[in-house]
Design an enzyme around this catalytic site. Structure first.
Site, PDB file in Angstrom:
ATOM      1  N   ASP A  67      84.415  25.909  47.161  1.00  0.00           N
ATOM      2  CA  ASP A  67      83.959  26.139  45.588  1.00  0.00           C
ATOM      3  C   ASP A  67      83.613  24.547  45.276  1.00  0.00           C
ATOM      4  OD1 ASP A  67      83.873  28.854  45.755  1.00  0.00           O
ATOM      5  OD2 ASP A  67      85.961  28.971  44.842  1.00  0.00           O
TER       6      ASP A  67
HETATM    7  N1  URA Z   1      88.817  30.741  48.131  1.00  0.00           N
HETATM    8  C1  URA Z   1      88.149  30.356  46.874  1.00  0.00           C
HETATM    9  O1  URA Z   1      88.406  30.967  45.895  1.00  0.00           O
HETATM   10  N2  URA Z   1      87.715  29.097  46.776  1.00  0.00           N
HETATM   11  C2  URA Z   1      87.279  28.477  47.681  1.00  0.00           C
HETATM   12  O2  URA Z   1      86.835  27.312  47.639  1.00  0.00           O
HETATM   13  C3  URA Z   1      87.912  28.756  49.128  1.00  0.00           C
HETATM   14  C4  URA Z   1      88.794  29.827  49.086  1.00  0.00           C
END
Ligand code: URA
Length: 243
Positions: free
Chosen positions: A104
């Site tokens: 993310d």
């Molecule tokens: N899980 C999440 O919620 N975000 C990420 O970036 C990776 C795994």
């Protein structure tokens, strides 16, 4: 072995056949110190010295980088608003590199960047169950019950519950710290898993993926090539047969 200059440049990811022909026309390519003018001229990729925009090109079909993704950059090759992970890879002129999977925008940590599509595909295949470990700060008290729930699988609104995940509590209180190891890669998976047990992730960092571990001395935004050992162990994991 003799190889056409335009093929050589294309295989190195400098651009498409059409693009590299333009670069040759624009006098951006030299062979053994002389400006090249024929895309079809034959070169020996092991002995001839080819440069593009003044940089010597090493013939290598694939490149592999371990990147410490900082918060605020997107795991994509292009974005209109944010910096992308590719903006950080300043030492390479390859245009065919991409991040293996996504983190993310606000997630930090280990991200593999390569142009090896087969390896990437295998690492991301759900059948391979490649382990990914995250360090997370959680708003709320993480309990033993959560450890058991995550071991069994939780409902994050998908068709199936999540696969068994390993939750280790580092500290527990109003804000908790944990390590979570999952073998899937669903969108926002870690955040959704904690949400499913009534808690929220406030900080997330991936610290390992399969045999790769984020080096302690690799600052956010920094990257380095995989070592031969890292690449060998990654290939072992990615290319192993699954039943
Ligand atoms: N899980 C999440 O919620 N975000 C990420 O970036 C990776 C795994």
């Amino acid at each position: 072995m003799a190889m056409r200059l335009d093929k050589f440049l294309t295989e190195l990811g400098i651009g498409t056949r059409t693009e590299v022909k333009k670069y040759i026309k624009a006098k951006l390519v030299t062979v053994n110190g002389t400006v090249a003018n024929k895309p079809e001229c034959k070169i020996n990729e092991n002995t001839d010295v080819v440069t593009y925009k003044g940089k010597t090109l090493q013939y290598q079909a694939f490149e592999y980088y371990l990147f410490h993704k900082p918060s605020g950059c997107v795991s994509a090759t292009e974005d209109l608003i944010h910096q992308t992970v590719m903006d950080y890879l300043t030492d390479t002129i390859r245009k065919d590199l991409f991040p293996v999977g996504r983190l993310d925008l606000d997630t930090e940590g280990l991200l593999l960047i390569t142009n090896d599509g087969v390896l990437a595909h295998e690492l991301l295949s759900p059948a391979k169950h490649v382990k990914k470990t995250y360090y997370a700060k959680i708003e709320g008290t993480v309990t033993k019950e959560d450890v058991n729930l995550f071991k069994e699988g939780v409902d994050i609104g998908e068709e199936k519950f999540t696969k068994p995940a390993e939750l280790e509590i580092l500290s527990s209180g109003e804000e908790s710290e944990v390590l979570l190891t999952i073998t899937e890669g669903k969108f926002h998976q870690v955040k959704r898993m904690f949400h499913a047990v009534g808690k929220e992730v406030t900080y997330l960092k991936r610290i390992s993926m399969g045999p790769l571990t984020l080096p302690a001395d690799l600052e956010p935004g920094a990257y380095r090539k995989l070592t031969e050992e890292e690449l060998a162990s990654l290939k072992t994991v990615a290319l192993k047969e699954v039943s």
